[in-house]
Design a protein around this motif. Structure first.
Motif, PDB file in Angstrom:
ATOM      1  N   PRO A  51       0.824  -1.216   0.000  1.00  0.00           N
ATOM      2  CA  PRO A  51       0.000   0.000   0.000  1.00  0.00           C
ATOM      3  C   PRO A  51       0.858   1.266   0.000  1.00  0.00           C
ATOM      4  CG  PRO A  51      -0.892  -1.594   1.554  1.00  0.00           C
ATOM      5  CD  PRO A  51       0.411  -2.159   1.062  1.00  0.00           C
ATOM      6  N   ALA A  52       1.952   1.262   0.763  1.00  0.00           N
ATOM      7  CA  ALA A  52       2.813   2.451   0.845  1.00  0.00           C
ATOM      8  C   ALA A  52       3.421   2.761  -0.519  1.00  0.00           C
ATOM      9  CB  ALA A  52       3.918   2.235   1.877  1.00  0.00           C
ATOM     10  N   ASP A  53       3.878   1.721  -1.232  1.00  0.00           N
ATOM     11  CA  ASP A  53       4.468   1.969  -2.547  1.00  0.00           C
ATOM     12  C   ASP A  53       3.407   2.399  -3.555  1.00  0.00           C
ATOM     13  OD1 ASP A  53       6.996   1.586  -1.663  1.00  0.00           O
ATOM     14  OD2 ASP A  53       7.377  -0.292  -2.729  1.00  0.00           O
ATOM     15  N   HIS A  54       2.190   1.919  -3.377  1.00  0.00           N
ATOM     16  CA  HIS A  54       1.107   2.378  -4.262  1.00  0.00           C
ATOM     17  C   HIS A  54       0.727   3.832  -3.972  1.00  0.00           C
ATOM     18  CE1 HIS A  54       0.605  -1.744  -5.711  1.00  0.00           C
ATOM     19  NE2 HIS A  54      -0.048  -1.188  -6.717  1.00  0.00           N
ATOM     20  N   ARG A  55       0.846   4.227  -2.702  1.00  0.00           N
ATOM     21  CA  ARG A  55       0.587   5.633  -2.358  1.00  0.00           C
ATOM     22  C   ARG A  55       1.596   6.523  -3.087  1.00  0.00           C
ATOM     23  NH1 ARG A  55      -0.516   4.767   2.779  1.00  0.00           N
ATOM     24  NH2 ARG A  55       1.658   4.756   3.355  1.00  0.00           N
ATOM     25  N   GLN A  56       2.849   6.063  -3.063  1.00  0.00           N
ATOM     26  CA  GLN A  56       3.912   6.782  -3.754  1.00  0.00           C
ATOM     27  C   GLN A  56       3.621   6.844  -5.260  1.00  0.00           C
ATOM     28  OE1 GLN A  56       6.336   7.211  -1.139  1.00  0.00           O
ATOM     29  NE2 GLN A  56       6.782   8.974  -2.434  1.00  0.00           N
ATOM     30  N   ALA A  57       3.174   5.704  -5.793  1.00  0.00           N
ATOM     31  CA  ALA A  57       2.870   5.615  -7.228  1.00  0.00           C
ATOM     32  C   ALA A  57       1.724   6.561  -7.587  1.00  0.00           C
ATOM     33  CB  ALA A  57       2.514   4.173  -7.593  1.00  0.00           C
ATOM     34  N   GLY A  58       0.697   6.560  -6.757  1.00  0.00           N
ATOM     35  CA  GLY A  58      -0.457   7.426  -7.016  1.00  0.00           C
ATOM     36  C   GLY A  58      -0.059   8.894  -7.035  1.00  0.00           C
ATOM     37  N   ALA A  59       0.810   9.265  -6.083  1.00  0.00           N
ATOM     38  CA  ALA A  59       1.250  10.660  -6.005  1.00  0.00           C
ATOM     39  C   ALA A  59       2.066  11.033  -7.237  1.00  0.00           C
ATOM     40  CB  ALA A  59       2.070  10.879  -4.734  1.00  0.00           C
TER      41      ALA A  59
ATOM     42  N   GLN B 228      -6.712   1.719  -1.704  1.00  0.00           N
ATOM     43  CA  GLN B 228      -6.775   2.953  -0.920  1.00  0.00           C
ATOM     44  C   GLN B 228      -5.463   3.735  -1.046  1.00  0.00           C
ATOM     45  OE1 GLN B 228      -8.077   2.563   3.175  1.00  0.00           O
ATOM     46  NE2 GLN B 228      -7.674   4.724   3.593  1.00  0.00           N
ATOM     47  N   GLY B 229      -4.337   3.007  -1.025  1.00  0.00           N
ATOM     48  CA  GLY B 229      -3.031   3.655  -1.141  1.00  0.00           C
ATOM     49  C   GLY B 229      -2.890   4.403  -2.456  1.00  0.00           C
ATOM     50  N   LEU B 230      -3.240   3.739  -3.558  1.00  0.00           N
ATOM     51  CA  LEU B 230      -3.100   4.374  -4.879  1.00  0.00           C
ATOM     52  C   LEU B 230      -3.979   5.625  -4.976  1.00  0.00           C
ATOM     53  CD1 LEU B 230      -1.961   3.774  -7.967  1.00  0.00           C
ATOM     54  CD2 LEU B 230      -4.410   3.521  -8.335  1.00  0.00           C
ATOM     55  N   VAL B 231      -5.243   5.482  -4.573  1.00  0.00           N
ATOM     56  CA  VAL B 231      -6.187   6.596  -4.705  1.00  0.00           C
ATOM     57  C   VAL B 231      -5.802   7.730  -3.755  1.00  0.00           C
ATOM     58  CG1 VAL B 231      -8.612   7.279  -4.544  1.00  0.00           C
ATOM     59  CG2 VAL B 231      -8.006   5.040  -5.481  1.00  0.00           C
TER      60      VAL B 231
ATOM     61  N   ARG C  23     -13.125   5.552   1.181  1.00  0.00           N
ATOM     62  CA  ARG C  23     -12.304   5.971   2.335  1.00  0.00           C
ATOM     63  C   ARG C  23     -11.211   6.912   1.861  1.00  0.00           C
ATOM     64  NH1 ARG C  23      -9.165   2.313   5.597  1.00  0.00           N
ATOM     65  NH2 ARG C  23      -9.513   3.496   7.489  1.00  0.00           N
ATOM     66  N   ALA C  24     -10.537   6.503   0.794  1.00  0.00           N
ATOM     67  CA  ALA C  24      -9.434   7.336   0.287  1.00  0.00           C
ATOM     68  C   ALA C  24      -9.943   8.710  -0.119  1.00  0.00           C
ATOM     69  CB  ALA C  24      -8.751   6.647  -0.887  1.00  0.00           C
ATOM     70  N   ARG C  25     -11.074   8.727  -0.830  1.00  0.00           N
ATOM     71  CA  ARG C  25     -11.598   9.999  -1.318  1.00  0.00           C
ATOM     72  C   ARG C  25     -12.054  10.879  -0.153  1.00  0.00           C
ATOM     73  NH1 ARG C  25     -16.011   9.186  -5.438  1.00  0.00           N
ATOM     74  NH2 ARG C  25     -16.923   8.269  -3.584  1.00  0.00           N
ATOM     75  N   THR C  26     -12.764  10.281   0.794  1.00  0.00           N
ATOM     76  CA  THR C  26     -13.265  11.052   1.931  1.00  0.00           C
ATOM     77  C   THR C  26     -12.107  11.676   2.715  1.00  0.00           C
ATOM     78  OG1 THR C  26     -15.180   9.623   2.095  1.00  0.00           O
ATOM     79  CG2 THR C  26     -14.607  10.893   4.058  1.00  0.00           C
TER      80      THR C  26
ATOM     81  N   GLU D  55      -0.006   3.385  14.945  1.00  0.00           N
ATOM     82  CA  GLU D  55      -0.363   2.396  13.916  1.00  0.00           C
ATOM     83  C   GLU D  55      -1.311   2.992  12.866  1.00  0.00           C
ATOM     84  OE1 GLU D  55      -0.150  -0.970  17.372  1.00  0.00           O
ATOM     85  OE2 GLU D  55      -2.085  -0.644  16.352  1.00  0.00           O
ATOM     86  N   SER D  56      -2.298   3.743  13.340  1.00  0.00           N
ATOM     87  CA  SER D  56      -3.254   4.347  12.396  1.00  0.00           C
ATOM     88  C   SER D  56      -2.521   5.238  11.409  1.00  0.00           C
ATOM     89  CB  SER D  56      -4.298   5.183  13.149  1.00  0.00           C
ATOM     90  OG  SER D  56      -5.031   4.377  14.032  1.00  0.00           O
ATOM     91  N   GLY D  57      -1.544   5.987  11.908  1.00  0.00           N
ATOM     92  CA  GLY D  57      -0.791   6.872  11.033  1.00  0.00           C
ATOM     93  C   GLY D  57       0.126   6.098  10.097  1.00  0.00           C
ATOM     94  N   ALA D  58       0.828   5.104  10.651  1.00  0.00           N
ATOM     95  CA  ALA D  58       1.806   4.360   9.847  1.00  0.00           C
ATOM     96  C   ALA D  58       1.129   3.706   8.643  1.00  0.00           C
ATOM     97  CB  ALA D  58       2.502   3.317  10.715  1.00  0.00           C
ATOM     98  N   ALA D  59      -0.097   3.215   8.826  1.00  0.00           N
ATOM     99  CA  ALA D  59      -0.796   2.529   7.742  1.00  0.00           C
ATOM    100  C   ALA D  59      -1.165   3.497   6.611  1.00  0.00           C
ATOM    101  CB  ALA D  59      -2.059   1.865   8.283  1.00  0.00           C
ATOM    102  N   LEU D  60      -1.228   4.787   6.920  1.00  0.00           N
ATOM    103  CA  LEU D  60      -1.696   5.754   5.921  1.00  0.00           C
ATOM    104  C   LEU D  60      -0.653   6.815   5.591  1.00  0.00           C
ATOM    105  CD1 LEU D  60      -5.401   6.122   7.151  1.00  0.00           C
ATOM    106  CD2 LEU D  60      -4.561   4.817   5.199  1.00  0.00           C
ATOM    107  N   GLY D  61       0.594   6.529   5.924  1.00  0.00           N
ATOM    108  CA  GLY D  61       1.664   7.421   5.473  1.00  0.00           C
ATOM    109  C   GLY D  61       1.936   8.622   6.354  1.00  0.00           C
ATOM    110  N   GLU D  62       1.419   8.607   7.606  1.00  0.00           N
ATOM    111  CA  GLU D  62       1.739   9.693   8.532  1.00  0.00           C
ATOM    112  C   GLU D  62       2.554   9.090   9.673  1.00  0.00           C
ATOM    113  OE1 GLU D  62      -2.025  12.733   7.745  1.00  0.00           O
ATOM    114  OE2 GLU D  62      -2.101  11.474   9.534  1.00  0.00           O
TER     115      GLU D  62
END
Ligand code: BES
Ligand code: MN
Ligand code: ZN
Length: 487
Positions: free
Chosen positions: A73-81, A106-109, A152-155, A392-399
């Motif tokens: 998910p983290a690498d997909h977040r990077q990819a999405g950005a 969720q990471g990509l979006v 979730r990602a959009r919200t 943990e909540s932050g780590a899962a979403l890049g914070e």
């Protein structure tokens, strides 16, 4: 495309795209040194043809290869950005997709939508506009995906954009009153959210001596401006038809501009202080996100709003103020205004809301930034489980968050000869982020409490990953995920 152990691994749909466009992506990647590491991009501009018989007719204007690294998910977040960056000014984007996990979607979006954020430009009279030319178009996922993950990602991205917009809003227009108006406007149409606020006279009548002292120069001085008087904003999401829902109160620092007061800041330290309400913006954004996601918990944002100014009506170092509930505080430094307004808000939240959890979030100390740098937030809590859930909540979403301690022996640094306690520690003690947290703890009572100091990550000096320069909205993702977990 991912970077697997045996080299480049095509993502789902790549084969179909290869056939459709007649491109050997693997060979093209090889020739250009594209290896698929997270966020790497290769833009293949395609010819434009107006002839219906051309092989290039009716195709997209470009194919963008995006590295998805190890597929996490983290690498997909990077990819999405990265994709959002390359998609800027191009219109809509279609991604070959399908079968990926919810977290990966969720990471990509998330990366795409946060990366697509564009700060507003202000015109005459404070009119705000975003340049359509520099915008990023809609994202279409071609294939199967989890709608819940996308929502979730959009919200969370929409909530983050609101927090960023509020932070980037210049302080000549951003006042306690206009902030409260925007909060009410943002909540309009969301049935589960109620927004109210107490004006300057009500705040004074409630006995919020910290908020009144900090806000007095902007409110009561010769250049008095009622819109700039102190305010307490409350925004509550109440889930429909949920019995015994836990109540989470999020107190967010809402200093609409921090000049430092009579202990005035040097120019270099003052320039960024329009974002000193970032905690308050995050608290509000989380309530709106919780409403949108119908989180089965009651979530209340409590935002003490004031402008810390210099003037004849300024409060002074050495003043003793009585905060909500009767505790007296000697003002050690007028630039330590955040803890004074938070003391009122925490005491008010504990006494009147009786929450199950009390979280405060604030751009509180330069010391937190010195300790952890510009991209990580500091967590303080006497409750190890709550602190871990936040991390943990932050780590899962890049914070990223790091827990700092609350050493008991530093309590004595806050002793005052003239009041119940001093707002600042005696000189030479050091640990400025820690003593500020110890000060706040006094106002949380016995409620399960955590303090988040985001002085570093609430603002970015330059663009990076999915963050534009300026206010970042840091904490919106962490706290939205946290309230989901606590519900
Ligand atoms: N808003 C500042 C903290 C801050 C500093 C936020 C840098 C973001 C970037 C806060 O109100 C403040 O001025 N804190 C003082 C406290 C001190 C006077 C005890 C500080 O950190 O210097
Ligand atoms: Mn300050
Ligand atoms: Zn401040």
């Amino acid at each position: 495309m991912g970077a697997g152990p045996d080299g480049l691994e095509p993502g789902r749909g790549t084969a179909q795209a290869a056939v459709r466009y007649g491109i050997d992506f693997a060979a093209t990647a090889d020739r250009t040194g594209f290896t698929g590491t997270a966020g790497q991009t290769l833009v293949l501009e395609l010819p434009v043809s107006h002839s219906p018989d051309s092989v290039w007719a009716n195709l997209a204007s470009a194919v963008i290869l995006v590295g998805t690294g190890d597929g996490s998910p983290a690498d997909h977040r990077q990819a999405g950005a990265a994709l959002a960056g390359k998609a800027r000014g191009r219109g809509s984007v279609t991604v070959s997709w399908g079968g990926e996990s919810e977290a990966v979607t969720q990471g990509l979006v998330q990366g795409y939508l946060l990366g697509a954020y564009q700060p507003v430009k202000y015109g005459q009279g404070g009119r705000a506009a975003r340049s359509p030319k520099k915008g990023t178009g809609d994202l279409t996922l071609l294939g199967s995906y989890s709608q819940a993950a996308l929502d979730r990602a959009r919200t969370m991205a929409v909530a983050t954009a609101l927090a960023r917009d509020l932070g980037n809003w210049p302080s000549n227009w951003k006042t306690p009153a206009t902030f409260a108006d925007r909060a009410a406007a943002a909540a309009a149409g969301r049935g589960s959210v109620r927004v109210t606020s107490f004006g300057p006279d009500e705040v004074a009548a409630l006995g919020m001596g910290g908020l009144v002292a900090v806000g007095s120069a902007a409110w009561r001085g010769p250049a008095a401006d009622p819109s700039r008087g102190p305010r307490l904003l409350l925004a509550t999401h109440t889930p429909k038809g949920v019995k015994g829902a836990p109540h989470i109160a999020i107190v967010g620092k809402g200093i609409t501009f921090d000049s430092g007061g009579l202990d005035i800041k040097p120019p270099s330290g003052m320039a960024a202080m329009k974002t000193d309400m970032a905690g308050g913006a995050t608290a509000l954004a989380v309530v709106l996100a919780a409403a949108e996601l119908a989180v089965p918990a009651k979530v209340t944002a409590v935002v003490p709003l004031a402008q810390n100014s210099v003037g004849a009506g300024s409060y002074r170092p050495g003043d003793v103020v009585t905060v909500y509930g009767g505790t007296t505080v000697e003002v050690g430094d007028t630039d330590a205004e955040g803890r004074l307004v938070l003391a009122d808000a925490l005491a008010y939240a504990t006494a009147t809301l009786g929450p199950d959890y009390l979280i405060d979030i604030a751009t509180l100390t330069g010391a937190a930034k010195v300790a952890l740098g510009p991209r990580a937030g500091a967590v303080f809590s006497s409750d190890g489980t709550l602190a871990a859930r936040i991390e943990e909540s932050g780590a899962a979403l890049g914070e990223s968050w790091w827990r700092l301690p609350l050493p008991e022996d530093l309590e004595e640094a806050l002793v005052s000869e003239n009041a119940d306690l001093s707002s600042t520690a005696k000189s030479g003690v050091g640990a400025g982020a820690v003593t500020a947290a110890l000060f706040l703890r006094r106002f949380a009572g016995s409620t399960r409490w955590a303090h988040l100091d985001v002085a570093g990550p609430a603002r970015a000096a330059s663009a990076r990953d999915w963050t534009a320069p300026g206010a970042t909205g840091f904490g919106v993702h962490t706290l939205t995920a946290l309230v989901e977990r606590l519900a």
